[in-house]
Design a protein around this motif. Structure first.
Motif, PDB file in Angstrom:
ATOM      1  N   ARG B 269      97.159 -20.470  -6.578  1.00  0.00           N
ATOM      2  CA  ARG B 269      97.039 -19.738  -7.833  1.00  0.00           C
ATOM      3  C   ARG B 269      95.579 -19.699  -8.279  1.00  0.00           C
ATOM      4  N   ASP B 270      94.926 -20.857  -8.247  1.00  0.00           N
ATOM      5  CA  ASP B 270      93.531 -20.906  -8.678  1.00  0.00           C
ATOM      6  C   ASP B 270      92.658 -20.037  -7.782  1.00  0.00           C
ATOM      7  N   GLY B 273      93.446 -16.322  -8.393  1.00  0.00           N
ATOM      8  CA  GLY B 273      93.180 -15.865  -9.753  1.00  0.00           C
ATOM      9  C   GLY B 273      91.702 -15.649  -9.984  1.00  0.00           C
ATOM     10  N   ARG B 373     105.321 -12.697 -17.224  1.00  0.00           N
ATOM     11  CA  ARG B 373     104.776 -14.052 -17.155  1.00  0.00           C
ATOM     12  C   ARG B 373     105.225 -14.939 -18.307  1.00  0.00           C
ATOM     13  N   THR B 383     105.868 -18.114  -8.776  1.00  0.00           N
ATOM     14  CA  THR B 383     105.619 -19.231  -7.861  1.00  0.00           C
ATOM     15  C   THR B 383     105.990 -18.846  -6.433  1.00  0.00           C
ATOM     16  N   THR B 386     103.492 -16.427  -5.001  1.00  0.00           N
ATOM     17  CA  THR B 386     102.228 -17.103  -4.746  1.00  0.00           C
ATOM     18  C   THR B 386     102.311 -17.945  -3.480  1.00  0.00           C
ATOM     19  N   ALA B 425     101.108 -11.732  -3.862  1.00  0.00           N
ATOM     20  CA  ALA B 425     100.309 -12.607  -4.723  1.00  0.00           C
ATOM     21  C   ALA B 425      98.910 -12.040  -4.954  1.00  0.00           C
ATOM     22  N   ARG B 429      98.308 -12.212  -8.907  1.00  0.00           N
ATOM     23  CA  ARG B 429      97.415 -13.195  -9.528  1.00  0.00           C
ATOM     24  C   ARG B 429      96.302 -12.553 -10.364  1.00  0.00           C
TER      25      ARG B 429
END
Lengths: 318, 549
Positions: B269-270, B273, B373, B383, B386, B425, B429
């Motif tokens: 995710r990080d 994103g 979200r 999730t 991702t 994703a 993201r």
């Protein structure tokens, strides 16, 4: 004028689309034959029989085998025609009952040693030696490739990838009665690459000094200007015939037979010769006939394919 | 009316969207992966054990883990160092230097591998000119090197973004003026602030490396080095015996378990994103002063790892025949013509089509998830999407083949399903991230002023999201354009992608045409990237002009 000629050809082979079933006037061809050659023959066929579409899947021998295995796992072979590089691969499919018995219209033009009841040779592939231009000493026959002068610098194609290499393996196994030749190459540090084409380009680049490849390939490279020379081995070029067959499960048997018939006609054979390969018919002009040509007794090695490949891989390495 | 966004029609629209997203996730991800694990387990433990014995499958797993770990470590060090140089050093031509570091990102990895072979392999450019081939270009060393070159910009993007937005240069200055040495300031201030970015970058590097197929196929396979991905490929595409198929199932499931046990959802995710898609964002906060040589070093690195190899590949593509000297007398465009007249032309068209449809659909799917979200069902779906990005393409492709092969074999739709699952994703993201940064008051203001939900989305939400949407579209488009890991397992007659055609041609030994096609593909990717860079710069300029007005 074209229309008239086409009409004649299609009535001649009797392949008017009559069945209304799935597949109809489309023939599904699975082949390992060089793209350029398939394209030329399919184009000639389209001119002769414009009503029949040919859908081509081309892949190297190993990949096609895997595809056929996958299709059989999922319910059945989808191809109407198989056109392969070597008789050993074809015979394996024959033994599994995948091929229909069929004698093409002009089968008599094909020498008897290049056909069976189910498949028929369309062209000959000649395995020869290719080496760097100006290499001294130059190899003159197969055993020379095991010369320490070329240690670690000889390349051979992979029989589990390329049908022609499988044919060569069959030849050495049948005539030598074993894999001594490959053992001597392995002892001299031979390098296995996937295809004969990569042997030729590797020699041209200077990665290898010499190797085993196909005559058409080495000739094309030399003509384009690559620094390579082609040598017909003193014992003879190994001739592997490239067979075609109608499948037992063909959805379009009529179309499949028409295409197989066509592959042996003079226009198709000329298309084959025009893309660099030796036509199977003697009455089609071919100027690059090797001085000597040898061929194994193919039926003597039928049904031993798996065993041959295993022995080979034990010698050369997977 | 504290929150006008939750009014009646909007709520039912959101419920519909939740159902739609759930169905999408189920069809794209859930069903295929369940099919894969079910098929693997159905073989029974004895068959599974037998599938591993004496076939090099274990060796392939070890090689994959080793490669993944080493590349991750190298690229974290290299990428972080490069970020410090461009963002903290005093470099002239900073934006060009950034572009140079990012260059490997827009060169398809398998093209990079081909070009390294031509530049540094035996009989390659360096061998011809200087008599100096790099030993081991074909082999594990070459695979690790080229994958590292590809992974460095991934870490760099995340780290540079963090340096610009999170690690305040003021803090470093404060540390220095309070008497800390440069090293102490770096260790106690910069590094801790960078840690989350480094972890995210490492995750991205690891996922990409374990997913890699093109590089090990080009540089590893000829030297007998197999990774799990090349093993799955050779067992699925080149082996006819049933045992090989069982091995494919087992290896593919193993690969999923392996990656997901190393990489957590937070890491992905990080990375996605704040990483990949914010490359266009203005970075700032450089500390002036300091030596110039690190910048020169970076230029040299870019030259040696990307520019020279590509040059070697171009030379091969325009030289008449293999083995001739690459001098103007031997130059020709014939290979480019041959490349486009054969399977190359249609394959190129297919790849562009696939990439376009995938990018557009991924935006819609990603937007759908972003809209959800704050919903109860939205989180688990996000999730799932991702995590799917972390699932190696080889395993995903085998799963999709099992689930949809019987109906969709040989169609582009089969490949598209795999692309959508993998790249979802990449769309979700950045859109979710940008939407999260958007002040909700703007939408409320629109609603309070009388705009309906649809009007609000059209006139407020989407215009503000436009840069994020464009960035996400381009990233998916580029990934789709040169994708090879999945398409090489899923293609059939009439659905060969350009990357598949290039790799197949290479195995047949057609060196110049392979090079010509690879150069064409890379040229297209570079062009698309350059266009987007220009477009985003222009739009930023327009926005800031409008803001000033």
């Amino acid at each position: 004028m074209t229309v008239a000629a086409c009409g004649q050809a299609s009535t001649g082979s009797g392949s008017q689309p009559t069945s209304g079933g799935a597949g109809g006037d489309t023939v599904r061809l699975y082949t390992t034959v060089t793209q350029e050659t398939v394209d030329a023959v399919v184009a000639a066929f389209a001119e002769a029989q414009p009503d029949t579409q040919v859908e081509v899947f081309r892949a190297p021998t190993g990949e096609l085998n895997a595809r056929i295995a996958a299709e059989r796992r999922e319910g059945g072979l989808q191809a109407d025609v198989l056109w392969l590089t070597d008789p050993l691969s074809m015979q394996q499919f024959d033994a599994e009952g995948l091929l229909a018995a069929y004698a093409p219209a002009e089968v008599d033009a094909v020498p008897a040693e290049y056909r069976t009841d189910t498949f028929t040779g369309t062209r000959l592939l000649n395995l020869v030696i290719v080496h760097e231009a100006g290499l001294d000493p130059a190899p003159r026959d197969w055993p020379d490739l095991a010369d320490p002068a070329y240690r670690d610098a000889v390349a051979i194609p992979d029989p589990s990838f390329a049908g022609s290499a499988f044919g060569a393996l069959g030849y050495f196994a049948e005539t030598d009665g074993g894999l001594d030749f490959y053992q001597s190459l392995a002892d001299n540090g031979v390098v296995q690459v996937p295809s004969p084409g990569e042997v030729t380009s590797g020699v041209a680049e200077g990665r290898f000094m010499a190797g085993m490849t196909l005559d058409a390939d080495a000739r094309a490279a030399a003509e384009a200007g690559s620094p390579v020379e082609l040598v017909v081995p003193e014992s003879g070029a190994i001739a592997v015939y490239s067979p075609i067959a109608v499948t037992e499960s063909a959805a379009n048997t009529e179309g499949a037979e028409a295409f197989v018939d066509f592959s042996l006609t003079v226009p198709a054979q000329e298309a084959i010769a025009g893309t660099g390969w030796e036509p199977i018919r003697d009455d089609v002009e071919w100027e690059n006939e090797p001085a000597t040509q040898v061929s194994p007794d193919w039926p003597a090695i039928y049904d031993r394919q798996d065993e041959l490949l295993e022995e080979y891989q034990a010698v050369i390495g997977g | 009316m504290a929150n006008p966004g939750r009014a009646g029609p909007a709520r039912s629209a959101l419920r519909g969207a939740t159902v739609l997203a759930a169905v999408g996730a189920l069809l794209l991800v859930g069903f295929p992966l369940v099919e894969l694990f079910a098929a693997a387990v159905s073989q029974g433990p004895a068959t599974v054990v037998a599938a591993f014995r004496g076939t090099g499958a274990l060796q392939a797993i070890v090689t994959t883990l080793l490669t993944g770990t080493v590349v991750t470590v190298f690229s974290v060090v290299g990428g972080t160092a490069a970020a410090l140089v461009t963002e903290r050093g005093a470099q002239r031509g900073r934006s060009w230097l950034r572009a140079a570091v990012l260059l490997p990102l827009v060169i398809p990895p398998f093209v990079a591998a081909l070009s390294w072979g031509q530049a540094y392999g035996t009989a390659g450019l360096s061998d011809d000119l200087l008599g100096l081939p790099l030993p081991g270009v074909y082999g594990l060393a070459g695979v690790v090197t080229v994958l590292t070159v590809h992974a460095v910009p991934l870490v760099y993007v995340v780290a540079a973004g963090a340096l610009a937005s999170r690690a305040e240069p003021d803090l470093e200055r404060a540390a220095r003026s309070s008497g800390a040495s440069a090293a102490t300031a770096f260790r106690t201030v910069t590094l801790p602030l960078l840690r989350p970015a480094i972890v995210a970058g490492a995750a991205l590097a690891f996922i990409t490396t374990v997913n890699a197929f093109g590089v090990p196929a080009v540089l590893g396979t000829p030297a007998g080095v197999a990774t799990v991905t090349t093993r799955i490929y050779s067992d699925l595409v080149f082996a006819a015996d049933p045992q090989a198929f069982v091995r494919v199932l087992v290896l593919a499931s193993g690969l999923v378990v392996l990656t997901l046990s190393v990489v957590g959802v937070a890491d992905v995710r990080d990375a996605l994103g704040d990483g990949l898609t914010r490359t266009g964002a203005p970075l700032g906060g450089a500390v002036s002063g300091g030596p110039r040589w690190p910048g020169a070093l970076l230029w040299g690195y870019a030259l040696a790892t990307s520019v020279l190899p590509l040059l070697a590949l171009v030379l091969v593509g325009i030289t008449q025949a293999v083995g001739l000297a690459p001098v103007p007398a031997n130059w020709t465009l014939g290979h480019f013509r041959a490349a486009m007249s054969g399977l190359g032309g249609p394959a190129l068209a297919r790849s562009v089509l696939l990439a376009t449809v995938a990018a557009t659909t991924v935006l819609l799917l990603g937007g759908l998830l972003a809209a959800l979200r704050h919903r109860r069902g939205g989180k688990p779906l996000a999730t799932m999407a991702t995590l799917t990005f972390a699932v190696p393409g080889s395993a995903l492709a085998v799963a999709v083949l099992l689930a949809y092969g019987p109906w969709l074999r040989d169609t582009l739709a089969l490949i598209l399903i795999a692309y959508l699952a993998k790249f979802w994703a990449l769309g979700h993201r950045p859109i979710a991230g940008a939407a999260g940064r958007q002040p909700p008051e703007l939408a409320w203001a629109a609603r309070v002023s009388g705009a309906g939900p649809a009007t609000t989305v059209r006139t407020v939400t989407i215009p503000l999201l436009l840069p994020a949407l464009a960035g996400a579209w381009l990233v998916v488009f580029l990934f789709g354009l040169h994708e090879v890991t999945m398409s090489s397992l899923l293609y059939g007659p009439g659905s060969e992608t350009l990357a598949v055609v290039i790799l197949n041609l290479r195995q047949l030994g057609d060196v110049p045409v392979t090079a010509a096609l690879a150069v064409l593909l890379t040229g297209m990717v570079l062009l698309a990237t350059a266009l987007l860079a220009v477009a985003s710069r222009t739009s930023r300029r327009l926005v800031s002009r409008r803001d000033r007005a």
